[in-house]
Design an enzyme around this catalytic site. Sequence first.
Site, PDB file in Angstrom:
ATOM      1  N   THR A  35      13.897  -7.920  -1.519  1.00 35.82           N
ATOM      2  CA  THR A  35      14.122  -9.344  -1.219  1.00 35.82           C
ATOM      3  C   THR A  35      15.619  -9.673  -1.218  1.00 35.82           C
ATOM      4  O   THR A  35      16.057 -10.512  -0.436  1.00 35.82           O
ATOM      5  CB  THR A  35      13.368 -10.268  -2.201  1.00 35.82           C
ATOM      6  OG1 THR A  35      13.663  -9.882  -3.548  1.00 35.82           O
ATOM      7  CG2 THR A  35      11.874 -10.192  -1.984  1.00 35.82           C
ATOM      8  N   GLN A 110       6.090   1.443  -1.955  1.00 36.06           N
ATOM      9  CA  GLN A 110       5.081   0.760  -1.146  1.00 36.06           C
ATOM     10  C   GLN A 110       5.742   0.120   0.076  1.00 36.06           C
ATOM     11  O   GLN A 110       5.054  -0.459   0.911  1.00 36.06           O
ATOM     12  CB  GLN A 110       4.401  -0.335  -1.980  1.00 36.06           C
ATOM     13  CG  GLN A 110       3.637   0.199  -3.187  1.00 36.06           C
ATOM     14  CD  GLN A 110       3.188  -0.932  -4.106  1.00 36.06           C
ATOM     15  OE1 GLN A 110       3.894  -1.346  -5.013  1.00 36.06           O
ATOM     16  NE2 GLN A 110       1.998  -1.432  -3.871  1.00 36.06           N
ATOM     17  N   HIS A 130       2.809   3.771   1.896  1.00 38.12           N
ATOM     18  CA  HIS A 130       2.240   2.942   2.963  1.00 38.12           C
ATOM     19  C   HIS A 130       2.890   3.218   4.322  1.00 38.12           C
ATOM     20  O   HIS A 130       2.811   2.412   5.234  1.00 38.12           O
ATOM     21  CB  HIS A 130       2.350   1.457   2.587  1.00 38.12           C
ATOM     22  CG  HIS A 130       1.558   1.109   1.355  1.00 38.12           C
ATOM     23  ND1 HIS A 130       1.712  -0.063   0.660  1.00 38.12           N
ATOM     24  CD2 HIS A 130       0.597   1.807   0.688  1.00 38.12           C
ATOM     25  CE1 HIS A 130       0.879  -0.075  -0.382  1.00 38.12           C
ATOM     26  NE2 HIS A 130       0.201   1.050  -0.392  1.00 38.12           N
ATOM     27  N   CYS A 138       0.194   7.494  17.725  1.00 35.24           N
ATOM     28  CA  CYS A 138      -0.991   7.274  18.551  1.00 35.24           C
ATOM     29  C   CYS A 138      -2.233   7.544  17.712  1.00 35.24           C
ATOM     30  O   CYS A 138      -2.332   8.588  17.073  1.00 35.24           O
ATOM     31  CB  CYS A 138      -0.970   8.209  19.764  1.00 35.24           C
ATOM     32  SG  CYS A 138      -2.523   8.237  20.679  1.00 35.24           S
ATOM     33  N   CYS A 141      -4.184  10.813  19.661  1.00 33.13           N
ATOM     34  CA  CYS A 141      -3.668  12.190  19.689  1.00 33.13           C
ATOM     35  C   CYS A 141      -2.640  12.458  18.590  1.00 33.13           C
ATOM     36  O   CYS A 141      -2.231  13.594  18.397  1.00 33.13           O
ATOM     37  CB  CYS A 141      -3.067  12.507  21.065  1.00 33.13           C
ATOM     38  SG  CYS A 141      -1.434  11.786  21.362  1.00 33.13           S
ATOM     39  N   CYS A 163      -0.056   4.926  24.252  1.00 34.30           N
ATOM     40  CA  CYS A 163       0.549   6.244  24.065  1.00 34.30           C
ATOM     41  C   CYS A 163       0.935   6.833  25.424  1.00 34.30           C
ATOM     42  O   CYS A 163       0.120   6.859  26.350  1.00 34.30           O
ATOM     43  CB  CYS A 163      -0.444   7.164  23.358  1.00 34.30           C
ATOM     44  SG  CYS A 163       0.102   8.879  23.243  1.00 34.30           S
ATOM     45  N   SER A 205       3.852  -6.349  -7.625  1.00 39.81           N
ATOM     46  CA  SER A 205       2.887  -7.148  -8.386  1.00 39.81           C
ATOM     47  C   SER A 205       1.799  -6.260  -9.014  1.00 39.81           C
ATOM     48  O   SER A 205       1.009  -6.725  -9.814  1.00 39.81           O
ATOM     49  CB  SER A 205       2.233  -8.183  -7.467  1.00 39.81           C
ATOM     50  OG  SER A 205       1.572  -7.534  -6.397  1.00 39.81           O
TER      51      SER A 205
HETATM   52 ZN    ZN Z   1      -1.852   9.759  22.303  1.00 45.38          ZN
END
Ligand code: ZN
Length: 260
Positions: A35, A110, A130, A138, A141, A163, A205
């Site tokens: 932040t 995260q 994350h 994609c 694939c 893609c 948090s």
């Molecule tokens: Zn693809």
Amino acid sequence: MVPILGRSLGATVDQPAAPRSRRLVTVLTGAGISTDSGIPDFRGPNGLWTKNPGTEKLFDIDAYLADPEVRHRSWLARRRNPAWGAEPNAAHRALVDLEHQGLLRGLVTQNIDRLHQKAGSSPDLVLELHGNMVEAVCVSCGARSRTADALDRVDAGEADPRCLVCGGILKTATVMFGQPLDPAVLDAAVLAAMEADVFVAVGTSLTVHPAAGLCEVAVRNGAELLIVNADPTPYDHLAARLVREPIGVALPALVAELSR
Ligand code: ZN
């Protein structure tokens, strides 16, 4: 067990810890560390999802895959993310110092903003639970590309860029709600928590699983838990110390103390 974002860690917490020879620190960071770099958090008073109810749905994998309009709005939201022009702050730099002292066992984040790497943390030590927003992937694939290129195509008039290899649906390389975490990344994070002598949770948090469960993994395996966060968390009762000061001040001080 396949780890799903939003669900708790299961049996993986009970593996035996590796032997310890040094006092090592594993750090878990959340939106609160960024932040000060101008990136709002999600659930705070000025949080992205607090101020824009419904935005959260743009990052739900089922809605994303089902609806081209959701995908278009999701790309537009990605482009508005202030992380694109953000610079690391004193807290990110403090963790680089911790690494240079030889004390950093792992840096689990995260955050998808890549600011730890931009500050100078070794990519090998940063575990992006994350994912990240800089890369696109994609869903058919698995081909990787740059999010910036997809956003250029959106700007040029493609509402739902596909893609270029197979025509499949493209998304950022982030873990959306309802999507599994990368098991290799989660396993590495669990190991880093188990092998820590000190586990520091910063600016999170501790409400999103399985990331939050890493605190318990660390404590069960003998680590001292320090929580640096403005607001109370569900894991405060396990913490040896709670630090409520602003992260940009508190973290450099804490790193100086751990380095002594
Ligand atoms: Zn693809």
